[in-house]
Design an enzyme around this catalytic site. Structure first.
Site, PDB file in Angstrom:
ATOM      1  N   ASN A 393     -80.368   5.337  21.488  1.00  0.00           N
ATOM      2  CA  ASN A 393     -79.219   4.714  20.850  1.00  0.00           C
ATOM      3  C   ASN A 393     -77.918   5.274  21.410  1.00  0.00           C
ATOM      4  OD1 ASN A 393     -77.299   3.648  19.167  1.00  0.00           O
ATOM      5  ND2 ASN A 393     -78.379   4.090  17.270  1.00  0.00           N
ATOM      6  N   ASP A 394     -77.585   6.498  21.011  1.00  0.00           N
ATOM      7  CA  ASP A 394     -76.274   7.031  21.375  1.00  0.00           C
ATOM      8  C   ASP A 394     -76.057   7.117  22.887  1.00  0.00           C
ATOM      9  OD1 ASP A 394     -75.665   7.310  18.685  1.00  0.00           O
ATOM     10  OD2 ASP A 394     -76.707   9.222  18.588  1.00  0.00           O
ATOM     11  N   VAL A 395     -77.129   7.357  23.637  1.00  0.00           N
ATOM     12  CA  VAL A 395     -76.962   7.511  25.095  1.00  0.00           C
ATOM     13  C   VAL A 395     -76.703   6.173  25.783  1.00  0.00           C
ATOM     14  CG1 VAL A 395     -78.336   9.606  25.199  1.00  0.00           C
ATOM     15  CG2 VAL A 395     -79.448   7.400  25.568  1.00  0.00           C
ATOM     16  N   THR A 396     -76.767   5.061  25.013  1.00  0.00           N
ATOM     17  CA  THR A 396     -76.483   3.751  25.603  1.00  0.00           C
ATOM     18  C   THR A 396     -75.215   3.155  25.008  1.00  0.00           C
ATOM     19  OG1 THR A 396     -77.694   2.533  23.900  1.00  0.00           O
ATOM     20  CG2 THR A 396     -78.960   3.288  25.784  1.00  0.00           C
TER      21      THR A 396
END
Lengths: 467, 105
Positions: A393-396
């Site tokens: 999630n956060d890394v995208t």
């Protein structure tokens, strides 16, 4: 200065060989081809050191032998049985064990001096408190990290008012006691025990406010701590192999910690004291805000993939939780049979340990040549038909590039949104670990496939076969 | 500071630099095994544990000595086993995906 002409004992020579083995062991980790050899060289080095030590007029064989055997049995069996997805917890536990041992060794050496009614030299008292403090912090911190990773306790940051003040006070207690022990005041041994206990408390307190997503940083930092504690124990015992091995580990842990911080565009201080992701602790409101998401079925995804030329898989912690790595490999096999290129994009902080995704995919027999680091894969997304985001999630999150108000603004991300189509596999619409909305999900070219990642992928495989 | 301590500090500082030099060459893909490998290496504290618990003037009673050596032994054996397991999974493009890379384990 006089030259010491005493003949060196063969034990010291053995320790030197051990140190060389450790360095070569780490050196061989620079390639997956030689890495196993490296680990074995390092293990042989360890064996040499232990045998050499056992030859030095050791008594208490019964206690030593039984503890060695029981420790070896528990260590080997649990390490063999643990699932690959539980690796971070396992590493945390072994790390904590080492830290605890280092603290006890330092305590033991200091006790020896007092038992003989002697006065410890400044060198010994200073370094023994040092290893007791770091070792004890590492021991307690590792236990909390283990409990968080094992989800015995919440992975969310645990915060309370005045947290930093409490931590600072505990740290102050440690420093004062340390000073008193070094100054060798009467009853200085009691202050040593207080320092040891306070360090244990500090270890707990300092990991509590750190969220699950920041665990890669914490684990490598704690690893570095145990290394430094071991090195410090080497100073207490006057033993070079402990100093060298501890320094190697300390250097490695520090380097990894800094790398992880860089990969998130956050300072290590921010990770440790920022209580990242605490703001939205109980709000499931992420879903309310993002209503434009398109949910699709596994068959839709299968059709989408079947007509792609290139697919990039973006794994995240969700893949680890769902144990979906084997299904992903199977899906990739199916796609490759159809002549579709499959690549994997690995964000440096995906998962709960540095390189966590690499290990899981390796377990599923994904060749490491198909795994790409962020910088290598990002230009590829433009040429990609489907980006398959599995539990990341956060890394995208494109907000990291564009939204200056986002807590993750500036964090390097995988440019998933540049692919022609994006499929996001997610359990539900809840926000990611950092508790931040992800505009990627609103993007018109993004579709969502809700549910357990493994089941979803298995559904897609079935859909592909039916096409 | 004694001459002795200074000599040890020298060793420590040089080892730090060697560590940084060697470890900066480890690729990202192997960072988990690297952590696990260094985790095993700090098991060297087992040497300290044996020296303390096995000495004729051991400062601890049998129970504490046992726990001390147990912790260190857990670190060493568990650490190397986990690392070995991780590393045996890393292999280049395998022609037959289901077959293990070699006969061991």
């Amino acid at each position: 200065m006089t030259v010491d002409t005493t003949a060196a004992s063969w034990v010291d020579v053995a320790y030197l060989i051990t140190a060389i083995c450790f360095i070569f062991g780490l050196r061989y980790l620079s390639s997956p081809k030689t890495a196993r050899l490296g680990n074995r060289i390092s293990a042989v080095g360890m064996l040499i050191a232990v045998v050499a030590t056992l030859s030095q007029g050791i008594v208490n064989w019964w206690v030593l032998g039984s503890a060695l055997i029981v420790g070896a049995a528990i260590g080997i069996v649990s390490a063999q049985r643990v699932k690959m997805t539980a690796m971070p917890q396992m590493v945390a536990i072994f790390n904590g064990a080492g830290g605890g041992a280092a603290a006890l060794v330092a305590a033991g050496e200091l006790l020896k001096v007092f038992n003989a009614n002697g006065t410890p030299t400044y060198d010994v008292s200073f370094t023994s408190v040092l290893s007791a403090v770091i070792g004890s912090i590492s021991f307690a911190g590792s236990i909390i990290a283990f409990l968080k990773l094992q989800e015995v306790m919440t992975g969310r940051p645990i915060t309370y008012p005045g947290q930093q003040i409490v931590n600072a006070l505990v740290a102050l207690v440690i420093l004062v006691c340390w000073g008193l022990v070094v100054a060798n005041v009467p009853n200085s041994l009691e202050f040593f025990w207080i320092a040891l206990g306070a360090s244990f408390v500090l270890g707990i307190l300092f990991v509590l406010p750190i969220g699950g997503a920041d665990m890669p940083v914490v684990i490598s930092l704690l690893n570095s701590f145990t290394g430094l504690a071991a090195a410090s124990t080497g100073f207490v015992l006057g033993n070079n192999v402990l100093i060298i091995a501890g320094a190697l580990v300390g250097a490695s842990g520090t380097l990894l910690t800094v790398l992880m911080g860089k990969a998130m565009n956050r300072s290590v201080t921010n990770v440790l004291f920022g209580a990242f992701g605490a703001i939205k602790t109980s709000t499931a409101a992420g879903g309310a805000k993002q209503q434009n998401v398109r949910s699709v079925s596994t068959d839709d995804v299968a059709a989408m993939l079947a007509y792609a030329n290139q697919v990039i898989v973006v794994p995240g912690y969700g893949m680890a939780v769902a144990q979906a790595q084997h299904s992903i490999r199977e899906l990739a096999d199916q796609l490759e049979k159809r002549g579709i290129e499959v690549k994997y994009a690995i964000h440096p902080v995906a998962g709960r340990m540095p390189g966590h995704m690499n290990v899981l995919l390796a377990e599923a027999n994904v060749p490491y040549t198909s795994l790409y680091d962020m910088d290598d894969i990002n230009p590829e997304f433009e040429r990609t038909d489907v980006a398959l985001v599995v539990g990341a999630n956060d890394v995208t999150n494109p907000a990291a590039r564009s939204d200056k108000n986002s807590p993750i603004y500036g964090m390097p991300i995988l440019d998933v949104d540049k692919a022609a189509n994006v499929v996001v596999l997610k359990r539900s619409m809840n926000s990611g670990f950092a508790g931040i909305d992800n505009p990627l999900f609103d993007d018109p070219k993004t579709v969502m496939l809700f549910g357990d990642a493994k089941k979803s992928i298995d559904g897609v495989i079935a859909g592909l076969k039916a096409l | 500071m004694t001459v002795h301590l200074l000599a040890e500090l020298t060793v420590f500082v040089l080892a730090l630099f060697v560590g940084l030099e060697v470890i900066s060459r480890v690729p990202t893909m192997l960072h988990t095994p690297l952590m696990s490998a260094t985790n095993a290496i700090h098991g060297i504290v087992l040497v300290g544990a044996i020296l303390v618990a096995g000495a004729a003037d051991a400062p601890f009673n049998a129970i504490v000595s046992f726990i001390l050596v147990l912790l260190a032994s857990l670190n060493v054996f568990g650490g190397y086993t986990v690392t070995e397991r991780m590393l045996e999974m890393f292999r280049p493009k395998a022609p037959a995906p289901k077959a293990p890379a070699d006969g061991t384990k």
